[in-house]
Scaffold this active site. Structure first.
Site, PDB file in Angstrom:
ATOM      1  N   THR A  66       0.253  22.440   2.347  1.00 42.40           N
ATOM      2  CA  THR A  66       1.199  23.294   1.628  1.00 42.40           C
ATOM      3  C   THR A  66       0.498  24.425   0.893  1.00 42.40           C
ATOM      4  OG1 THR A  66       2.728  21.442   1.345  1.00 42.40           O
ATOM      5  CG2 THR A  66       3.021  23.312  -0.126  1.00 42.40           C
ATOM      6  N   THR A 114      -0.428  17.449   0.773  1.00 39.96           N
ATOM      7  CA  THR A 114      -0.207  16.355  -0.178  1.00 39.96           C
ATOM      8  C   THR A 114       0.304  15.071   0.459  1.00 39.96           C
ATOM      9  OG1 THR A 114       2.040  17.144  -0.662  1.00 39.96           O
ATOM     10  CG2 THR A 114       0.248  17.988  -2.039  1.00 39.96           C
ATOM     11  N   ASP A 115       0.912  15.161   1.646  1.00 41.29           N
ATOM     12  CA  ASP A 115       1.575  13.985   2.207  1.00 41.29           C
ATOM     13  C   ASP A 115       0.611  12.836   2.474  1.00 41.29           C
ATOM     14  OD1 ASP A 115       4.033  15.154   2.064  1.00 41.29           O
ATOM     15  OD2 ASP A 115       4.173  15.672   4.190  1.00 41.29           O
ATOM     16  N   LYS A 143       0.640   9.775  -4.253  1.00 39.54           N
ATOM     17  CA  LYS A 143       1.715  10.755  -4.391  1.00 39.54           C
ATOM     18  C   LYS A 143       2.984  10.001  -4.773  1.00 39.54           C
ATOM     19  CE  LYS A 143       4.102  14.550  -2.035  1.00 39.54           C
ATOM     20  NZ  LYS A 143       4.207  15.361  -0.798  1.00 39.54           N
ATOM     21  N   GLU A 175       3.620 -15.845  -4.411  1.00 40.05           N
ATOM     22  CA  GLU A 175       4.737 -15.688  -3.464  1.00 40.05           C
ATOM     23  C   GLU A 175       4.440 -16.371  -2.127  1.00 40.05           C
ATOM     24  OE1 GLU A 175       7.545 -14.368  -4.357  1.00 40.05           O
ATOM     25  OE2 GLU A 175       7.235 -12.708  -5.739  1.00 40.05           O
TER      26      GLU A 175
END
Length: 361
Positions: free
Chosen positions: A44, A123-124, A196, A318
């Site tokens: 970006t 950024t992804d 992110k 769990e």
């Protein structure tokens, strides 16, 4: 560095408006400025819009020369050079791109006269690429990832300030023991901890379980916490020179009513490891658990992580990992857990060793 295209000229003019607010950095009182290299990969920060009033844009349109020229104040804090290693949106990052970038960074790390490196990146997948570099590249010099949430042509683009601050961090003596970092929105994060956390906001990057390792405000660098003591940066877990290809590891997201079809398909497709983005503390349905047992019986390594944004996935919570032969991801969320498992599988198939890597890396 000539700016020839009308689009690049437009971006430069827009960026200069915002760059004019950047002061000459007071921290750089030394007579000799640090030498900082910018390895550009697209994203970006190098993106442009057809219309500045539109949200959409095309990533990876500008080269490293345009990024540097758009922030003339860089010359006040460092002697900056750069190279276009690749120019792609980060959603297209893959194993081959990681290997290419890491090998180039390893070369730069051992270049005489270089003080630090900045990687501009989309950024992804920045959280994954920076983690991969942290695990594979020797880092006697700081490597600082940065990017932007808004393209270069946007109103109030955040790329110029992020780039300015990243160069300041890369050239700072205080950051020399910090290894691989992400500098974004005035904060400095360890590549190991950062994720992110928002789709569009400039403060998208957060170290959700640990917090930042420092701040940077218009070039003023303040490192604290994990690397403030100045100890040597950690050695790579597997040197990039030893990696020729990476094992196939898939991430499978858990949900209410989850079946086993995706688990079976991943194993059939040759996955050597599976990271389960489980509910809560890494839990899954009984049907999915049966699929994971069968996958483990075929030799696939199973790592339990969580789809929850914060918190650790603890061993034998769990699910009984000792009985099932699973690995718990500790603090690593699925994106980073996948990278850790890929590197771990290059070293060993021992579940106890892999668990130790998750606990200590």
């Amino acid at each position: 560095m000539a700016i020839n295209s009308p689009l690049a000229t437009q971006v430069l003019m827009i960026s200069l408006v915002f760059a004019s607010t950047l002061p000459a950095a007071g921290w750089c009182a030394e007579s000799v400025k640090p030498n900082v290299f910018i390895a550009a990969t697209g994203g970006t920060i190098a993106g442009t819009q057809a219309n500045v009033e539109q949200h959409g844009y095309t990533a990876g349109q500008l080269g490293v020369a345009s990024l540097i020229a758009a922030v003339p104040q860089l010359k006040d804090i460092a002697a900056v050079t750069g190279e276009q290693v690749m120019n792609i949106p980060s959603q297209d990052m893959n194993d081959a791109a990681w290997l290419k970038l890491a090998r180039r960074l390893e070369e730069l790390e051992h270049s005489a006269g270089l003080d630090g490196i900045v990687v501009t990146h989309g950024t992804d997948t920045m959280e994954e690429t920076s983690m991969f570099v942290a695990l594979t590249v020797d880092t006697p010099k700081p490597i600082v990832f940065t990017g932007s949430m808004r393209p270069a042509t946007a109103v109030s683009a955040d790329g110029p300030m992020n780039l300015y601050n990243a160069v300041a961090v890369a050239g700072s003596a205080a950051a020399r023991s910090c290894g691989v970092m992400v500098a974004f929105n005035d904060q400095i994060h360890s590549a190991r901890y950062v994720y992110k956390t928002n789709t569009t906001r400039p403060d998208a990057f957060q170290s959700v379980d640990r917090g930042p390792i420092g701040t940077v405000d218009t070039g003023q660098v303040d490192i604290f916490g994990v690397c403030a003591a100045g100890t040597a940066s950690p050695a790579p877990k597997v040197p990039i020179a030893d990696i020729h290809e990476l094992p196939k590891v898939e991430i499978i997201y858990a949900y209410a009513g989850m079946g086993r079809d995706l688990i079976d398909a991943a194993v059939h497709a040759g996955a050597k490891g599976l990271v389960i983005a489980g509910v809560g503390d890494g839990n899954i349905t009984n049907e999915a658990l049966a699929g994971l047992r069968d996958a483990r019986a075929k030799g696939t390594v199973i790592v339990r992580s969580t789809r929850v944004v914060s918190g650790f996935t603890l061993r034998n919570a769990e699910v009984n990992d000792d009985t099932e032969g699973f690995v718990a991801s500790s603090e690593f969320k699925p994106s980073k857990a996948r990278v850790v498992l890929q590197i771990a599988l290059l070293k060993t198939s021992s579940l106890s060793e892999i668990q130790k890597y998750f606990d200590t890396w």
